[in-house]
Design a protein around this motif. Structure first.
Motif, PDB file in Angstrom:
ATOM      1  N   LYS A 141       0.941  -1.129   0.003  1.00 20.73           N
ATOM      2  CA  LYS A 141       0.100  -0.143  -0.190  1.00 20.73           C
ATOM      3  C   LYS A 141       0.741   1.247   0.061  1.00 20.73           C
ATOM      4  O   LYS A 141       2.313   1.178   0.415  1.00 20.73           O
ATOM      5  N   THR A 142       0.224   2.246  -0.250  1.00 24.15           N
ATOM      6  CA  THR A 142       1.070   3.735  -0.532  1.00 24.15           C
ATOM      7  C   THR A 142       0.186   4.825   0.119  1.00 24.15           C
ATOM      8  O   THR A 142      -0.731   4.823   0.011  1.00 24.15           O
ATOM      9  N   GLN A 143       1.068   5.700   0.557  1.00 24.24           N
ATOM     10  CA  GLN A 143       0.316   6.743   1.279  1.00 24.24           C
ATOM     11  C   GLN A 143       0.750   8.136   0.440  1.00 24.24           C
ATOM     12  O   GLN A 143       1.939   8.243   0.195  1.00 24.24           O
ATOM     13  N   VAL A 144      -0.217   9.037   0.236  1.00 22.11           N
ATOM     14  CA  VAL A 144       0.050  10.048  -0.631  1.00 22.11           C
ATOM     15  C   VAL A 144      -0.578  11.420   0.325  1.00 22.11           C
ATOM     16  O   VAL A 144      -1.575  11.255   0.758  1.00 22.11           O
ATOM     17  N   ILE A 145       0.328  12.662   0.293  1.00 25.65           N
ATOM     18  CA  ILE A 145      -0.386  13.666   0.903  1.00 25.65           C
ATOM     19  C   ILE A 145      -0.399  14.814  -0.412  1.00 25.65           C
ATOM     20  O   ILE A 145       0.647  15.164  -0.777  1.00 25.65           O
ATOM     21  N   LEU A 146      -1.431  15.309  -0.485  1.00 23.82           N
ATOM     22  CA  LEU A 146      -1.810  16.186  -1.619  1.00 23.82           C
ATOM     23  C   LEU A 146      -1.771  17.671  -1.201  1.00 23.82           C
ATOM     24  O   LEU A 146      -1.343  17.862   0.152  1.00 23.82           O
ATOM     25  N   PRO A 147      -1.519  18.279  -2.281  1.00 25.77           N
ATOM     26  CA  PRO A 147      -0.931  19.775  -1.988  1.00 25.77           C
ATOM     27  C   PRO A 147      -1.976  20.808  -0.856  1.00 25.77           C
ATOM     28  O   PRO A 147      -1.667  21.526  -0.386  1.00 25.77           O
ATOM     29  N   LEU A 152      -4.986  13.454   2.835  1.00 27.52           N
ATOM     30  CA  LEU A 152      -4.273  12.188   2.857  1.00 27.52           C
ATOM     31  C   LEU A 152      -4.936  11.229   2.455  1.00 27.52           C
ATOM     32  O   LEU A 152      -6.065  11.117   2.406  1.00 27.52           O
ATOM     33  N   VAL A 153      -4.213  10.626   1.430  1.00 26.49           N
ATOM     34  CA  VAL A 153      -4.756   9.371   0.740  1.00 26.49           C
ATOM     35  C   VAL A 153      -4.009   7.937   0.990  1.00 26.49           C
ATOM     36  O   VAL A 153      -2.793   8.220   0.671  1.00 26.49           O
ATOM     37  N   PHE A 183      -9.673   8.066   2.117  1.00 21.15           N
ATOM     38  CA  PHE A 183      -9.300   9.489   2.135  1.00 21.15           C
ATOM     39  C   PHE A 183      -9.649  10.182   3.430  1.00 21.15           C
ATOM     40  O   PHE A 183     -10.683   9.888   4.132  1.00 21.15           O
ATOM     41  N   ASP A 184      -8.705  10.918   3.643  1.00 20.41           N
ATOM     42  CA  ASP A 184      -8.601  11.635   4.988  1.00 20.41           C
ATOM     43  C   ASP A 184      -8.625  13.413   4.606  1.00 20.41           C
ATOM     44  O   ASP A 184      -7.422  13.727   4.160  1.00 20.41           O
ATOM     45  N   VAL A 185      -9.951  13.932   4.176  1.00 22.38           N
ATOM     46  CA  VAL A 185      -9.937  15.040   3.239  1.00 22.38           C
ATOM     47  C   VAL A 185     -10.009  16.241   4.342  1.00 22.38           C
ATOM     48  O   VAL A 185     -10.763  16.239   5.178  1.00 22.38           O
ATOM     49  N   LYS A 186      -9.166  17.276   3.883  1.00 17.91           N
ATOM     50  CA  LYS A 186      -9.024  18.396   4.505  1.00 17.91           C
ATOM     51  C   LYS A 186     -10.493  19.122   4.349  1.00 17.91           C
ATOM     52  O   LYS A 186     -10.889  19.351   3.325  1.00 17.91           O
ATOM     53  N   LYS A 187     -11.136  19.853   5.308  1.00 17.60           N
ATOM     54  CA  LYS A 187     -12.418  20.461   5.149  1.00 17.60           C
ATOM     55  C   LYS A 187     -12.098  21.817   4.607  1.00 17.60           C
ATOM     56  O   LYS A 187     -11.503  22.610   5.014  1.00 17.60           O
ATOM     57  N   ASP A 188     -13.135  22.162   3.541  1.00 14.97           N
ATOM     58  CA  ASP A 188     -13.231  23.311   2.897  1.00 14.97           C
ATOM     59  C   ASP A 188     -14.575  23.478   2.075  1.00 14.97           C
ATOM     60  O   ASP A 188     -14.547  22.873   0.948  1.00 14.97           O
ATOM     61  N   ILE A 215     -16.781  17.591   1.221  1.00 15.41           N
ATOM     62  CA  ILE A 215     -16.129  18.881   1.970  1.00 15.41           C
ATOM     63  C   ILE A 215     -15.358  18.749   2.841  1.00 15.41           C
ATOM     64  O   ILE A 215     -14.099  19.193   2.807  1.00 15.41           O
ATOM     65  N   GLY A 216     -15.371  17.508   3.777  1.00 10.01           N
ATOM     66  CA  GLY A 216     -14.027  17.368   4.816  1.00 10.01           C
ATOM     67  C   GLY A 216     -14.615  16.045   5.535  1.00 10.01           C
ATOM     68  O   GLY A 216     -15.644  16.149   6.082  1.00 10.01           O
ATOM     69  N   THR A 217     -13.886  14.978   5.335  1.00 11.15           N
ATOM     70  CA  THR A 217     -14.319  13.635   5.835  1.00 11.15           C
ATOM     71  C   THR A 217     -13.426  12.508   5.853  1.00 11.15           C
ATOM     72  O   THR A 217     -12.213  12.818   5.293  1.00 11.15           O
ATOM     73  N   ARG A 218     -13.625  11.524   6.316  1.00 11.38           N
ATOM     74  CA  ARG A 218     -12.814  10.269   6.181  1.00 11.38           C
ATOM     75  C   ARG A 218     -13.856   9.176   5.686  1.00 11.38           C
ATOM     76  O   ARG A 218     -14.768   8.855   6.232  1.00 11.38           O
ATOM     77  N   PHE A 219     -13.366   8.648   4.583  1.00 13.93           N
ATOM     78  CA  PHE A 219     -14.067   7.616   3.850  1.00 13.93           C
ATOM     79  C   PHE A 219     -13.400   6.452   3.124  1.00 13.93           C
ATOM     80  O   PHE A 219     -12.224   7.141   2.808  1.00 13.93           O
ATOM     81  N   ASN A 220     -13.651   5.500   2.804  1.00 12.27           N
ATOM     82  CA  ASN A 220     -13.045   4.444   2.040  1.00 12.27           C
ATOM     83  C   ASN A 220     -14.047   4.083   0.996  1.00 12.27           C
ATOM     84  O   ASN A 220     -15.135   3.863   0.798  1.00 12.27           O
TER      85      ASN A 220
END
Length: 261
Positions: free
Chosen positions: A59-65, A69-70, A99-104, A121-126
């Motif tokens: 598995k791989t982890q990515v931090i988007l700009p 987090l994905v 996904f662990d999405v920064k809220k905006d 908008i901002g959440t954690r989901f699979n």
């Protein structure tokens, strides 16, 4: 002396003339090169992308700009434009991702899959986009997401603890069963909770990066409950053989499972 000076001046004039001609020729070559470039490459893309593919069996982890987090499970793919930012949040995915999405609220994230879109908008989901979009499973851990069709028309809105199953264009929403087990791959574990044999085999193929071939006479109706963390494939198959009358053969990355008579 006067004749000598005239000769020198004429030589300088000729040299300056040659330099101007050379400059004009060089400019013409550059111009034609530019014309040739647009002629032979008229459709050069104006947008470039970053693509990330998780290796099979890892598995791989990515931090988007935008600090999102994905996590990508084995074989999953993520693609986003190089212009991706906190104000331009669009990406594409295949396979299984968490996904662990920064809220905006002003700039929602749009996740595009094989046959769906998810507005966030901002959440954690699979998200598990299986078999090139034939089966979609979405589990919402926290926050709120909206699942859209390919025309970006709303299908359903999920609340925490809900799971969406989309198969053959039909959507079902129900309470998620054992979220920790379904997202255990984030912690390098496989957790099976009363799951059918076919699902277990599919997960083991991705986890160990092998191809498992099943004997036609194999009995499929068993359900399994167990965990996998550091065990080898041979150990896991040995465990299954205790529960189910099977035998197996491992040859490189090819595995064959037979039914014991």
């Amino acid at each position: 002396w006067e004749k000598l000076v005239k000769r020198i001046n004429r030589a300088k004039a000729r040299t300056l003339y040659v330099k101007w001609i050379a400059a004009a020729v060089l400019l013409g070559v550059v111009f034609l090169a530019g014309v040739g470039y647009h002629r032979f490459w008229p459709d050069s893309p104006t947008e470039s992308y970053t693509q990330i593919i998780a290796p099979q069996g890892r598995k791989t982890q990515v931090i988007l700009p935008d600090s999102t987090l994905v996590w990508l499970n084995s074989g999953a793919e993520l693609k986003y434009p190089t212009t991706y930012s906190s104000e331009n949040r669009n990406l594409q995915m295949k396979g299984e991702c968490f996904f662990d999405v920064k809220k905006d609220a002003r700039h929602p994230l749009l996740v595009r899959g094989s046959h769906f879109n998810i507005k966030v908008i901002g959440t954690r989901f699979n998200v598990n986009d299986q078999d090139a979009g034939k089966v979609l499973n979405v589990i919402l851990v926290s926050g709120e997401i909206q699942v859209l069709n390919m025309d970006k028309r709303p299908i359903i809105k999920l609340t925490p603890g809900q799971q969406l199953s989309l198969k053959n264009g039909k959507a079902q929403v129900f309470p998620a069963q054992n979220i920790e087990a379904q997202t255990a791959w984030l912690n390098d574990m496989l957790v099976f909770e009363d799951q059918p044999f076919e699902e277990v085999i599919s997960c083991l193929e991705k986890w160990y990066n092998v191809k498992i071939n099943l004997d036609h006479g194999l009995y499929y109706k068993h359900n399994y409950t167990f965990k996998v963390k550091t065990e080898s494939l041979r150990e896991v198959l040995g465990l299954i053989s205790v529960i189910t009358p099977i035998s197996y053969r491992i040859e490189g990355n090819q595995v064959t499972i037979y039914a014991k008579k």
